[in-house]
Design an enzyme around this catalytic site. Structure first.
Site, mmCIF file in Angstrom:
data_model
loop_
_atom_site.group_PDB
_atom_site.id
_atom_site.type_symbol
_atom_site.label_atom_id
_atom_site.label_comp_id
_atom_site.label_asym_id
_atom_site.label_seq_id
_atom_site.Cartn_x
_atom_site.Cartn_y
_atom_site.Cartn_z
ATOM 1 N N ASN A 23 -9.417 -2.957 2.481
ATOM 2 C CA ASN A 23 -8.163 -2.544 3.102
ATOM 3 C C ASN A 23 -7.535 -1.446 2.241
ATOM 4 O OD1 ASN A 23 -5.411 -2.365 3.913
ATOM 5 N ND2 ASN A 23 -5.558 -4.391 4.835
ATOM 6 N N HIS A 27 -5.177 -5.422 -1.688
ATOM 7 C CA HIS A 27 -4.223 -5.244 -2.778
ATOM 8 C C HIS A 27 -4.860 -5.401 -4.155
ATOM 9 C CE1 HIS A 27 -0.961 -6.488 -5.566
ATOM 10 N NE2 HIS A 27 -0.314 -5.515 -4.951
ATOM 11 N N HIS A 82 -6.754 -12.299 2.392
ATOM 12 C CA HIS A 82 -5.370 -12.310 1.925
ATOM 13 C C HIS A 82 -5.299 -12.973 0.551
ATOM 14 C CE1 HIS A 82 -1.113 -11.470 2.586
ATOM 15 N NE2 HIS A 82 -0.879 -12.564 1.885
ATOM 16 N N GLY A 83 -4.864 -12.183 -0.434
ATOM 17 C CA GLY A 83 -4.659 -12.693 -1.778
ATOM 18 C C GLY A 83 -5.903 -12.884 -2.609
ATOM 19 N N HIS A 92 -2.871 0.019 0.640
ATOM 20 C CA HIS A 92 -2.067 0.157 -0.571
ATOM 21 C C HIS A 92 -2.234 1.529 -1.219
ATOM 22 C CE1 HIS A 92 -0.683 -3.914 -0.247
ATOM 23 N NE2 HIS A 92 -1.920 -4.269 0.043
ATOM 24 N N GLU A 106 -9.972 -14.189 11.551
ATOM 25 C CA GLU A 106 -9.857 -13.987 10.111
ATOM 26 C C GLU A 106 -8.983 -15.106 9.572
ATOM 27 O OE1 GLU A 106 -8.142 -10.900 6.720
ATOM 28 O OE2 GLU A 106 -8.530 -10.158 8.754
ATOM 29 N N GLU A 156 -5.870 -3.341 11.793
ATOM 30 C CA GLU A 156 -4.914 -4.439 11.871
ATOM 31 C C GLU A 156 -3.652 -3.934 12.551
ATOM 32 O OE1 GLU A 156 -6.082 -7.058 7.891
ATOM 33 O OE2 GLU A 156 -4.261 -5.828 7.911
ATOM 34 N N ARG A 194 1.365 -0.328 10.786
ATOM 35 C CA ARG A 194 2.514 -1.149 11.174
ATOM 36 C C ARG A 194 3.404 -0.407 12.161
ATOM 37 N NH1 ARG A 194 3.479 -5.544 7.307
ATOM 38 N NH2 ARG A 194 5.518 -5.713 8.295
ATOM 39 N N HIS A 245 -4.043 -1.189 8.233
ATOM 40 C CA HIS A 245 -2.970 -1.796 9.017
ATOM 41 C C HIS A 245 -1.944 -0.723 9.333
ATOM 42 C CE1 HIS A 245 0.246 -5.232 9.353
ATOM 43 N NE2 HIS A 245 0.206 -4.454 10.409
ATOM 44 N N ARG A 297 5.243 2.111 7.697
ATOM 45 C CA ARG A 297 5.713 2.149 6.308
ATOM 46 C C ARG A 297 4.644 2.613 5.334
ATOM 47 N NH1 ARG A 297 6.912 -4.103 4.888
ATOM 48 N NH2 ARG A 297 8.095 -3.885 6.821
ATOM 49 N N HIS A 298 3.355 2.472 5.702
ATOM 50 C CA HIS A 298 2.312 3.005 4.816
ATOM 51 C C HIS A 298 1.292 3.811 5.623
ATOM 52 C CE1 HIS A 298 0.709 -0.901 5.984
ATOM 53 N NE2 HIS A 298 1.411 -1.553 5.090
ATOM 54 N N THR A 355 4.485 -7.380 2.925
ATOM 55 C CA THR A 355 3.157 -7.204 3.514
ATOM 56 C C THR A 355 2.978 -8.327 4.522
ATOM 57 O OG1 THR A 355 0.801 -6.940 3.020
ATOM 58 C CG2 THR A 355 2.011 -8.587 1.734
ATOM 59 N N THR A 356 1.832 -8.411 5.162
ATOM 60 C CA THR A 356 1.617 -9.481 6.137
ATOM 61 C C THR A 356 1.538 -10.807 5.394
ATOM 62 O OG1 THR A 356 0.398 -7.960 7.557
ATOM 63 C CG2 THR A 356 0.141 -10.308 7.992
#
Length: 243
Positions: free
Chosen positions: A8, A214, A190-191, A11, A152, A71, A46, A44, A50-51, A101-102
């Site tokens: 992803n 991230h 995620h994470g 970032h 996912e 996404e 959005r 992603h 924002r990014h 973030t999500t």
């Protein structure tokens, strides 16, 4: 079966947007990730942009040689963008304006009708759809029932748990339930970090793809983007060897 790594690159876009300039370029990051062995690129876009921007998505569609995963929220505006650009797959995620973030998973079971309509529009254009969901059987079943071809599994609870083994049991149960259905491609994300991804891969063999952003981009600050991709690839492979 080898577990794919989709990177992803949001970032990288976040760093760019902090100054409002044109660098660092997330599309350049995507190319470097592919050269380092990434199996896919995730972005992603959005609703508030924002990014990642629409232009990023269009350029990624031209440049990506692997699988491009978009996404997005399940809104008319985002469906129109997906239909215009034609990513290889769309992952529907929840969005809240105040979140960094999500942070949450999509409640497919509670929003069947509206999500089924979105899935039908995308699938009519030959765009497969995945759902970003809590690792629970009802959400797995609801995803298949609205027409999704993939899920996912949200790994955030595992990544931040004081007792991660419990969360691995949850993830393994949901993945096994999905695999037994036989009609869903199973991803997770995620994470995830270099330190925790191996245990996930070892404990949940049904997962076929990991979406990681991230931690990988953060590691790249110190070791470079291609080295960060290779480190995650090695950690994933090490997890597979422990099955």
């Amino acid at each position: 079966m080898r577990v794919d790594l989709s990177v992803n690159i949001d970032h990288v876009a976040t760093i760019r947007q902090a100054r409002g300039g044109d660098y660092p370029d997330p599309t350049r990051a995507a190319v470097l990730c592919e050269l380092a062995g990434a199996d896919g690129i995730t972005v992603h876009v959005r609703e508030d942009r924002r990014h990642a921007q629409d232009r990023d998505l269009r350029l990624l569609r031209e440049l990506c040689t692997t699988r491009l995963n978009l996404e997005m929220a399940a809104t008319d505006d985002m469906v129109a963008l997906a239909l215009e650009v034609g990513p290889d797959i769309v992952t529907l995620v929840p969005e809240r304006r105040e979140e960094r973030t999500t942070e949450d998973e999509l409640d497919v079971a509670g929003h069947r009708d509206e999500l089924k309509d979105v899935v039908e529009h995308l699938r009519a254009a030959q765009i497969p759809v995945s759902m970003f969901i809590d690792p629970e059987a009802p959400q797995v079943d609801a995803s298949a029932e609205v027409g999704a071809q993939a899920i996912e599994l949200h790994t955030g609870d595992y990544a931040h748990a004081s007792e991660p083994e419990r969360e691995l049991v949850r993830l393994a149960g949901a993945a096994e339930h999905a695999a037994n259905r036989g009609d869903l491609f199973i991803a997770a994300g995620h994470g995830l970090t270099v330190r925790n991804v191996g245990a996930l891969v070892a404990a949940v063999p049904q997962v076929r793809e990991l979406n990681i952003g991230h931690a990988l981009v953060a590691d790249a600050v110190f070791v470079g983007l291609q080295s960060a991709v290779l480190a995650f690839r090695q950690a994933i492979d090490a997890g597979e060897s422990r099955r």
